[in-house]
Design an enzyme around this catalytic site. Sequence first.
Site, PDB file in Angstrom:
ATOM      1  N   TYR A 157     -23.361 -16.334  27.125  1.00 48.71           N
ATOM      2  CA  TYR A 157     -22.703 -17.637  26.659  1.00 48.71           C
ATOM      3  C   TYR A 157     -21.727 -18.052  27.455  1.00 48.71           C
ATOM      4  O   TYR A 157     -21.396 -19.095  27.397  1.00 48.71           O
ATOM      5  CB  TYR A 157     -22.295 -17.028  25.264  1.00 48.71           C
ATOM      6  CG  TYR A 157     -21.420 -18.069  24.402  1.00 48.71           C
ATOM      7  CD1 TYR A 157     -20.044 -18.087  24.331  1.00 48.71           C
ATOM      8  CD2 TYR A 157     -22.165 -18.769  23.535  1.00 48.71           C
ATOM      9  CE1 TYR A 157     -19.452 -18.961  23.456  1.00 48.71           C
ATOM     10  CE2 TYR A 157     -21.285 -19.516  22.686  1.00 48.71           C
ATOM     11  CZ  TYR A 157     -20.192 -19.567  22.593  1.00 48.71           C
ATOM     12  OH  TYR A 157     -19.534 -20.550  21.677  1.00 48.71           O
ATOM     13  N   LYS A 161     -21.365 -21.983  28.643  1.00 44.16           N
ATOM     14  CA  LYS A 161     -20.189 -22.607  28.360  1.00 44.16           C
ATOM     15  C   LYS A 161     -19.235 -23.030  29.617  1.00 44.16           C
ATOM     16  O   LYS A 161     -18.711 -24.180  29.687  1.00 44.16           O
ATOM     17  CB  LYS A 161     -19.454 -21.893  27.596  1.00 44.16           C
ATOM     18  CG  LYS A 161     -20.069 -21.884  26.122  1.00 44.16           C
ATOM     19  CD  LYS A 161     -20.371 -23.092  25.502  1.00 44.16           C
ATOM     20  CE  LYS A 161     -21.022 -22.876  24.200  1.00 44.16           C
ATOM     21  NZ  LYS A 161     -21.254 -24.362  23.439  1.00 44.16           N
TER      22      LYS A 161
HETATM   23  P1  NAP Z   1     -23.781 -22.156  14.183  1.00 38.53           P
HETATM   24  O1  NAP Z   1     -22.780 -22.154  12.565  1.00 38.53           O
HETATM   25  O2  NAP Z   1     -24.555 -21.182  14.323  1.00 38.53           O
HETATM   26  O3  NAP Z   1     -24.728 -23.467  13.989  1.00 38.53           O
HETATM   27  C1  NAP Z   1     -25.498 -23.775  14.967  1.00 38.53           C
HETATM   28  C2  NAP Z   1     -26.326 -24.920  14.632  1.00 38.53           C
HETATM   29  O4  NAP Z   1     -27.059 -25.510  15.819  1.00 38.53           O
HETATM   30  C3  NAP Z   1     -27.380 -24.549  13.550  1.00 38.53           C
HETATM   31  O5  NAP Z   1     -27.303 -25.801  12.720  1.00 38.53           O
HETATM   32  C4  NAP Z   1     -28.524 -24.599  14.189  1.00 38.53           C
HETATM   33  O6  NAP Z   1     -29.646 -24.727  13.341  1.00 38.53           O
HETATM   34  C5  NAP Z   1     -28.508 -25.277  15.525  1.00 38.53           C
HETATM   35  N1  NAP Z   1     -29.472 -25.087  16.474  1.00 38.53           N
HETATM   36  C6  NAP Z   1     -29.529 -23.714  17.147  1.00 38.53           C
HETATM   37  N2  NAP Z   1     -30.492 -23.887  17.939  1.00 38.53           N
HETATM   38  C7  NAP Z   1     -30.845 -25.194  17.876  1.00 38.53           C
HETATM   39  C8  NAP Z   1     -31.877 -25.937  18.521  1.00 38.53           C
HETATM   40  N3  NAP Z   1     -32.683 -25.242  19.712  1.00 38.53           N
HETATM   41  N4  NAP Z   1     -32.214 -27.192  18.334  1.00 38.53           N
HETATM   42  C9  NAP Z   1     -31.666 -27.816  17.391  1.00 38.53           C
HETATM   43  N5  NAP Z   1     -30.479 -27.025  16.599  1.00 38.53           N
HETATM   44  C10 NAP Z   1     -30.425 -25.911  16.911  1.00 38.53           C
HETATM   45  O7  NAP Z   1     -22.638 -22.182  15.253  1.00 38.53           O
HETATM   46  P2  NAP Z   1     -21.303 -23.101  15.244  1.00 38.53           P
HETATM   47  O8  NAP Z   1     -20.351 -21.999  15.210  1.00 38.53           O
HETATM   48  O9  NAP Z   1     -21.359 -24.377  14.166  1.00 38.53           O
HETATM   49  O10 NAP Z   1     -21.490 -23.755  16.778  1.00 38.53           O
HETATM   50  C11 NAP Z   1     -21.906 -24.892  16.982  1.00 38.53           C
HETATM   51  C12 NAP Z   1     -21.454 -25.107  18.630  1.00 38.53           C
HETATM   52  O11 NAP Z   1     -20.061 -24.560  18.743  1.00 38.53           O
HETATM   53  C13 NAP Z   1     -22.025 -23.973  19.424  1.00 38.53           C
HETATM   54  O12 NAP Z   1     -22.407 -25.120  20.837  1.00 38.53           O
HETATM   55  C14 NAP Z   1     -21.244 -23.060  19.675  1.00 38.53           C
HETATM   56  O13 NAP Z   1     -21.285 -22.472  20.977  1.00 38.53           O
HETATM   57  C15 NAP Z   1     -19.938 -23.700  19.663  1.00 38.53           C
HETATM   58  N6  NAP Z   1     -18.630 -23.291  19.403  1.00 38.53           N
HETATM   59  C16 NAP Z   1     -18.562 -22.570  18.291  1.00 38.53           C
HETATM   60  C17 NAP Z   1     -17.210 -21.547  18.053  1.00 38.53           C
HETATM   61  C18 NAP Z   1     -17.068 -20.817  17.094  1.00 38.53           C
HETATM   62  O14 NAP Z   1     -16.285 -20.251  16.927  1.00 38.53           O
HETATM   63  N7  NAP Z   1     -17.812 -21.082  15.797  1.00 38.53           N
HETATM   64  C19 NAP Z   1     -16.096 -21.838  19.046  1.00 38.53           C
HETATM   65  C20 NAP Z   1     -16.353 -22.589  20.302  1.00 38.53           C
HETATM   66  C21 NAP Z   1     -17.695 -23.122  20.417  1.00 38.53           C
HETATM   67  P3  NAP Z   1     -30.143 -23.576  12.263  1.00 38.53           P
HETATM   68  O15 NAP Z   1     -29.279 -23.888  11.220  1.00 38.53           O
HETATM   69  O16 NAP Z   1     -31.293 -24.254  12.075  1.00 38.53           O
HETATM   70  O17 NAP Z   1     -30.206 -22.357  12.713  1.00 38.53           O
HETATM   71  C1  GCO Z   2     -17.159 -14.509  20.192  1.00 40.22           C
HETATM   72  C2  GCO Z   2     -17.159 -15.684  19.547  1.00 40.22           C
HETATM   73  C3  GCO Z   2     -16.891 -16.863  20.414  1.00 40.22           C
HETATM   74  C4  GCO Z   2     -16.868 -18.222  19.530  1.00 40.22           C
HETATM   75  C5  GCO Z   2     -16.377 -19.191  20.497  1.00 40.22           C
HETATM   76  C6  GCO Z   2     -15.120 -19.005  20.881  1.00 40.22           C
HETATM   77  O1  GCO Z   2     -18.109 -13.599  19.857  1.00 40.22           O
HETATM   78  O2  GCO Z   2     -16.366 -14.261  21.134  1.00 40.22           O
HETATM   79  O3  GCO Z   2     -18.432 -15.963  18.796  1.00 40.22           O
HETATM   80  O4  GCO Z   2     -17.592 -17.043  21.618  1.00 40.22           O
HETATM   81  O5  GCO Z   2     -18.089 -18.491  18.947  1.00 40.22           O
HETATM   82  O6  GCO Z   2     -17.213 -19.675  21.540  1.00 40.22           O
HETATM   83  O7  GCO Z   2     -14.663 -20.331  21.484  1.00 40.22           O
END
Ligand code: NAP
Ligand code: GCO
Length: 264
Positions: A157, A161
């Site tokens: 990851y 990223k």
């Molecule tokens: P999440 O709740 O796990 O949702 C991920 C979404 O992506 C889900 O709708 C999933 O579909 C979809 N997905 C996964 N694989 C896919 C594929 N091959 N094609 C199309 N859709 C796909 O994650 P999130 O927290 O919203 O994260 C969204 C983005 O933000 C990611 O890039 C993650 O790395 C980034 N991010 C998250 C955080 C955090 O703290 N949550 C922080 C920084 C960055 P399904 O529902 O069908 O599985």
């Molecule tokens: C972790 C968290 C993070 C967040 C996000 C932080 O396990 O450290 O899931 O990776 O998803 O990417 O910005």
Amino acid sequence: MDRFSLEGRVALVTGAGRGIGFSFAKGLAEAGATVVVNDIRAEAAEEASSAIAAAGGKSDALAFDVTDNATAAKAVDTLVERHGRLDILMNNAGILIRKPVETHDMDDWQRVIDINLSSLYGVARECARHMRKQKYGRIINTGSVMSVSSRPGVISYVAAKHGVVGLTRGLAAELGPDGITVNAIGPGYILTDMNKHVLGSDFEQQVIDRTPLARWADPHELQGAAIFLASDAASFVTGHVLMVDGGMTSNALLVPTADLGLAS
Ligand code: NAP
Ligand code: GCO
């Protein structure tokens, strides 16, 4: 305030069936865009699109696996056939695997790199085909605090990223002359399903202790950054990584925020 309006714009948001992507989609719709919701699951994409429409937004659904570039290309062409243009791409779909290097095998590595980095390039390439013709586009990649830092246990990851930053800057350099801006949003720790396995553990408090705003964020707190970067207000912003992390990456992480280390 029209500079922040997205009226007349058409946006594609990947991974928008839930979590941050769904929040991005709702935010862009509230700003006036027609939002096409992508998810790998058709029912998730349809439900999210219906929820946006029920709230008064203009929406559509296109289910495809962002790692399948041939399918993504067809889906992007279908979107333009249906809506006449494509102005905004939010490359948001992503996954996370938490394992130490010893067990974080090459299948884990490839799966995360494919979804969190390679697919962003593939979908951006297909969208840029159409954006070039209109001499206008906004590509916004979802990074992370792990785009500019790291921690143990999420090696694939972190690498993916960090790659999102290079991809953002490289595409910005190449697509700029065609009027396409390319930026990234770097969320901190957000309350979504991605983190459901760590919430309630010591890790939850460790994040709070190392975040100057001393809390986790709700997905809706990322909408403003997305609307800004997608709008005319950011017409001269490209190649930028906008951290939305409660101050985490500006913090030396040396001591928990609560400690402050002020005792003389
Ligand atoms: P999440 O709740 O796990 O949702 C991920 C979404 O992506 C889900 O709708 C999933 O579909 C979809 N997905 C996964 N694989 C896919 C594929 N091959 N094609 C199309 N859709 C796909 O994650 P999130 O927290 O919203 O994260 C969204 C983005 O933000 C990611 O890039 C993650 O790395 C980034 N991010 C998250 C955080 C955090 O703290 N949550 C922080 C920084 C960055 P399904 O529902 O069908 O599985
Ligand atoms: C972790 C968290 C993070 C967040 C996000 C932080 O396990 O450290 O899931 O990776 O998803 O990417 O910005």
